[in-house]
Design an enzyme around this catalytic site. Structure first.
Site, mmCIF file in Angstrom:
data_model
loop_
_atom_site.group_PDB
_atom_site.id
_atom_site.type_symbol
_atom_site.label_atom_id
_atom_site.label_comp_id
_atom_site.label_asym_id
_atom_site.label_seq_id
_atom_site.Cartn_x
_atom_site.Cartn_y
_atom_site.Cartn_z
ATOM 1 N N HIS A 125 -53.011 18.356 -1.699
ATOM 2 C CA HIS A 125 -52.691 16.940 -1.516
ATOM 3 C C HIS A 125 -53.893 16.202 -0.917
ATOM 4 C CE1 HIS A 125 -48.524 18.132 -2.156
ATOM 5 N NE2 HIS A 125 -48.125 16.874 -2.035
ATOM 6 N N GLN A 128 0.825 -1.209 0.000
ATOM 7 C CA GLN A 128 0.000 0.000 0.000
ATOM 8 C C GLN A 128 0.855 1.252 0.000
ATOM 9 O OE1 GLN A 128 -3.348 -0.234 -0.468
ATOM 10 N NE2 GLN A 128 -2.704 -2.356 -0.702
ATOM 11 N N GLU A 165 -9.762 0.847 4.297
ATOM 12 C CA GLU A 165 -10.087 0.392 2.944
ATOM 13 C C GLU A 165 -9.848 -1.122 2.836
ATOM 14 O OE1 GLU A 165 -8.703 1.380 -1.660
ATOM 15 O OE2 GLU A 165 -7.381 1.888 0.015
ATOM 16 N N HIS A 166 -8.654 -1.562 3.212
ATOM 17 C CA HIS A 166 -8.301 -2.987 3.201
ATOM 18 C C HIS A 166 -7.955 -3.416 4.626
ATOM 19 C CE1 HIS A 166 -6.782 -1.287 -0.710
ATOM 20 N NE2 HIS A 166 -7.533 -2.273 -1.188
ATOM 21 N N ASP A 180 -6.611 -6.844 -5.373
ATOM 22 C CA ASP A 180 -6.427 -5.750 -6.327
ATOM 23 C C ASP A 180 -6.615 -6.213 -7.763
ATOM 24 O OD1 ASP A 180 -5.982 -3.658 -4.611
ATOM 25 O OD2 ASP A 180 -3.797 -3.762 -4.719
ATOM 26 N N HIS A 225 2.010 3.070 -3.249
ATOM 27 C CA HIS A 225 1.100 3.843 -4.102
ATOM 28 C C HIS A 225 1.514 5.299 -4.187
ATOM 29 C CE1 HIS A 225 -2.075 1.152 -5.434
ATOM 30 N NE2 HIS A 225 -2.093 0.584 -4.246
#
Length: 435
Positions: A425, A264, A332-333, A366, A267
């Site tokens: 209405h 990670q 996220e993971h 991934d 990235h």
């Protein structure tokens, strides 16, 4: 990288939660120069159309074209890219695509209805979006996996037309990306990128039709443009930096854990890699593995910066506490690097994806495990979900009231409408009630 550069925390310290929250805090912020440029680009494309797209594309991607036809790839260009791929790459793409499709076919929502005793029929109609735009980064930052993860659920959902935009700076085309577009059945591909591509998809031009939703990752200009066009079209999300949280009981291989943190961190500088571990000796072993393995990494500088700025090795009292902290982080993971990993799945409430056991490395998710890799970041897993088929379908309520049903529902609706001061209405409902 010296192991001392990696933040070491202990959950027993009085200020632990405040320190953790500060570590998790991420403000995407807005660069005024980027925002101003995006504003101008969106306005120009919305007003002028194709000529503005051509102008910005030539300027930013250093191309020399004068007509949109030069920026649309013919179908044979995609097929040729697939046909000329090395066999190993083609096979990998095809297997990954088949696994992603098989997984997402289980997500298809179906229409349903039921009829009440008086004949009133109620239900829900599920329909796919008509047209979707897929943004794919181009040039050196090319991600064929993004094509698979975005295009396949759209196609499985039954989206009528999928239009892909991918920049080709200096005319550089990535054959893997084009091959992925061929495999997934993308309908049209334009070699444009940046905010001008988002604008073209959102507003439509003389050549590019307006889409209903835009999905796919991009740089700061793309993210800003997606935020601004939301409402005119739908978007998937504005994603933050990539994140991984590893929960360990010390039963794993420290080299494996270190490399999972690297995966990670490589990235970008803002990616976040955190280890929660009950075993202090194992934390020391992971720190040693980081120091040992980092020099071998081609992206070692990015990894080192990410780990030093936003990474952490955290000692926790037990796995119950680790799960509580994990739910606070909402990563996220999430890797459950545990001896009896399945026993702890039910303790996790907030995570984009859970990887269970020592063999379930996040990198498989991934690319080829099957579930989508487009996941909520920045703690948004507390309230949002991975990209899926459901993001490309919409639901319409079905209401078919019988004459008998109107006699029951009319007075109820009229009473509530009177209470809200909406007399028309109330009258509209009462008109259906027999005297």
């Amino acid at each position: 990288m010296n192991a001392s550069q990696i933040r070491r925390l202990d959950s027993r310290t009085p200020d632990f939660l405040a320190t953790l929250d500060a570590l998790l805090a991420f403000e995407s912020g807005t660069d005024s120069q980027i925002e101003n440029a995006v504003t101008d680009i969106l306005a120009a494309v919305r007003t002028v159309g194709d000529p503005a797209v051509i102008d910005y594309t030539c300027r930013f991607d250093r191309l020399d074209v004068n007509h949109m036809s030069a920026l649309e790839l013919p179908r044979h260009a995609l097929d040729d890219a697939l046909a000329t791929l090395p066999e190993a790459q083609r096979a990998a793409l095809e297997v990954a695509a088949s696994r992603v499709e098989a997984y997402h076919r289980r997500q298809i929502a179906e229409s349903w209805d039921y009829t009440e005793a008086d004949g009133t029929r109620l239900g829900q109609i599920v329909t796919p979006l008509d047209r979707v735009g897929l943004y794919v980064p181009g040039g050196r930052a090319s991600y064929p996996s993004s094509v698979l993860m975005n295009a396949i659920p759209a196609k499985v959902a039954g989206v009528g037309e999928l239009i892909m935009v991918v920049p080709t700076p200096d005319g550089e085309r990535n054959p893997l990306v084009l091959a992925a577009a061929a495999i997934t059945g993308v309908d049209r591909v334009f070699t444009i990128g940046g905010a001008q591509a988002v604008a073209a998809l959102a507003y439509g031009t003389q050549t590019i039709p307006q889409v209903d939703k835009i999905v796919g990752p991009g740089n700061a200009y793309v993210a800003s443009a997606k935020r601004r066009v939301f409402g005119t079209v739908g978007i998937d999300m504005v994603a933050g930096p990539s994140e991984v949280l590893v929960i360990s009981d010390g039963s794993g291989n420290p080299d494996w854990v270190a490399m999972d943190l690297f995966a990670q961190a490589e990235h970008d500088d803002l990616a976040q890699s955190i280890l929660l571990c009950t075993d202090a000796d194992f934390i020391d072993a992971v720190a040693a593995s980081i120091a040992k393995l980092l020099p071998e990494m081609p992206r070692r500088q990015t990894i080192a910066t990410s780990l030093a700025n936003r990474g952490a090795l955290i000692k926790v009292s037990d796995l119950d506490e680790a799960c509580t902290i994990a739910n606070r982080i909402a990563p996220e993971h999430l890797e459950l690097s545990l001896e009896n990993a399945e026993d702890w799945i039910s303790k996790i409430r907030h995570a984009g994806a859970i990887f269970v056991g020592h063999w379930s490395v996040e990198a498989l998710g991934d690319y080829c495990a099957g579930p989508n890799h487009v996941l909520p970041t920045m703690r948004s897993a507390r309230f949002s979900s991975p990209l899926g088929v459901y993001d490309f379908q919409k639901r319409t309520s079905l209401i078919q009231v019988s004459e008998a049903g109107a006699q029951t529902l009319g007075p109820i609706a009229a009473t509530l409408a009177d209470g809200e001061g909406l007399q028309a209405h109330a009258a509209s409902a009462r008109y259906r009630v027999k005297a």
